[in-house]
Enzyme design. Sequence first.
Site, short mmCIF file in Angstrom:
data_model
loop_
_atom_site.label_atom_id
_atom_site.label_comp_id
_atom_site.label_asym_id
_atom_site.label_seq_id
_atom_site.Cartn_x
_atom_site.Cartn_y
_atom_site.Cartn_z
N ARG A 1 -2.51 -2.35 -3.69
CA ARG A 1 -3.78 -1.57 -3.33
C ARG A 1 -3.65 -0.36 -3.98
NH1 ARG A 1 -6.47 0.25 2.35
NH2 ARG A 1 -8.32 1.27 1.29
N HIS B 1 -13.22 2.65 -0.58
CA HIS B 1 -13.17 1.70 0.42
C HIS B 1 -13.91 0.63 0.00
CE1 HIS B 1 -13.09 4.91 3.99
NE2 HIS B 1 -11.78 4.51 3.66
N ARG C 1 -11.19 14.83 7.58
CA ARG C 1 -11.77 15.54 6.46
C ARG C 1 -13.35 15.92 6.67
NH1 ARG C 1 -10.79 10.01 3.13
NH2 ARG C 1 -9.17 9.77 4.51
N GLU D 1 -8.46 -5.76 4.93
CA GLU D 1 -8.29 -5.35 3.24
C GLU D 1 -6.97 -6.12 2.67
OE1 GLU D 1 -8.53 -1.27 4.95
OE2 GLU D 1 -9.68 -0.80 3.28
N ASN E 1 0.71 -0.96 0.09
CA ASN E 1 -0.06 -0.07 0.17
C ASN E 1 0.82 1.33 0.05
OD1 ASN E 1 -1.87 1.91 0.62
ND2 ASN E 1 -2.82 0.90 2.20
#
Length: 400
Positions: A91, A180, A241, A386, A7
């Site tokens: 990813r 996601h 965010r 994940e 990742n």
Amino acid sequence: MKVLVINAGSSSLKYQLIQTDTGEVLAKGLCERIGIGGSKLTYKPTGKGKYETQKDMKDHTEAISMVIRALSDPETGVVRSMDEIDAVGHRLVHGGEAFSEAALITDEMLRVLEALCELAPLHNPANLMGIRACQTIMPNVPMVGVFDTAFHQTMPPEAFLYGLPYEAYTDLQVRRYGFHGISHSFISQEAIAKLDKPAEETRVITCHLGNGSSMSAIKGGKSVDNSMGFTPLPGVTMGTRCGDIDPAIVIYLMDKLNLDTVGINAYLNKQCGVQGISGVSSDFRDLWTAAEEGNRRAELALRIFAYHVKRYIGAYAAVLGGVDAIVFSAGVGENDSGIRALAMEGLEYLGVDMDYKRNETLPRGEEGEISKPGSKVKVFVIPTDEELVIAKETARLAAK
Ligand code: AMP
């Protein structure tokens, strides 16, 4: 198969080496401050201590070669040599409309990813650096890209189009992509397997609540909506965010705070969310501590966050025509029983009968049902994984 899951961020690179037939994580680690000096590699082989190496890594290629050295170190490594790594899974954040599933990395894919950098300027260039670094160090190992957007490519146009001139979509690719997806896909499949219903008839709402948060409506195992949009900025308010806001606020703030596009982007991504509301922290543990000490803004941040989750549950229940299961996952969803309780309060009309005691006592990070046995809507906590999804997808495609 042994799959190295990567990742890659712009100055960091997370990795895990996974034995896919057993799901065992052989080692994991992180390279930080790549290309900016003071770099370090953290490496943790399963069942052994944690090792740290401070050494400058001028780019992702140097980072990958340090990762390989750590993994194959005669004393602390978990493989004898690089040749034991069967495949690499990357990813990838943004696959645009080009990818609705994971795919082998080819020159053609790299060209498409490059073209998509405009849509994901913070993520895709970094992902590409990770791929190129692995191609340099391990040229003969098959590589697979697993996308965060792919699972949401089943959204219908009424869910993915904005109220903008149609040309913004056809000419400029402005639409909701959703993010996601790796997590929403995994946790919804886990939930569907627990339901006493044919998979194609299931209606599931997934709440991936972490530092970044998004919610999804999943019908018959397919994503039909996601709270994130053109970028991972909208939806429920997040750690830092902003989540959903009136777009006119952007113009107003640029004017009032004298911000250019770079400035407003940093403001909306890094200074908002529960951090901005509370003025305390983006970490929910700190917010609960502050709220218990009487900090009103910290309490407000927690309430606003839970309210947004509830608001999306209501919206998605309408979209799905009812709900069979609601799933909580990721850092906050898996660990924060307080947020889960606040978000689920008052949803009895939907058929939710929560077991609040079970919600509170469910061990952190463990899978479990937190609704009562007779509840029409099942509420589950399902830890997301994940990296395991990426590793399995990679093994499946590499085996071909
Ligand atoms: P993620 O992005 O999924 O890794 O989630 C990270 C976030 O999970 C952190 O910023 C924390 O706010 C939250 N978190 C982790 N552990 C806990 C906990 N025990 N209680 C509440 N929130 C937690």
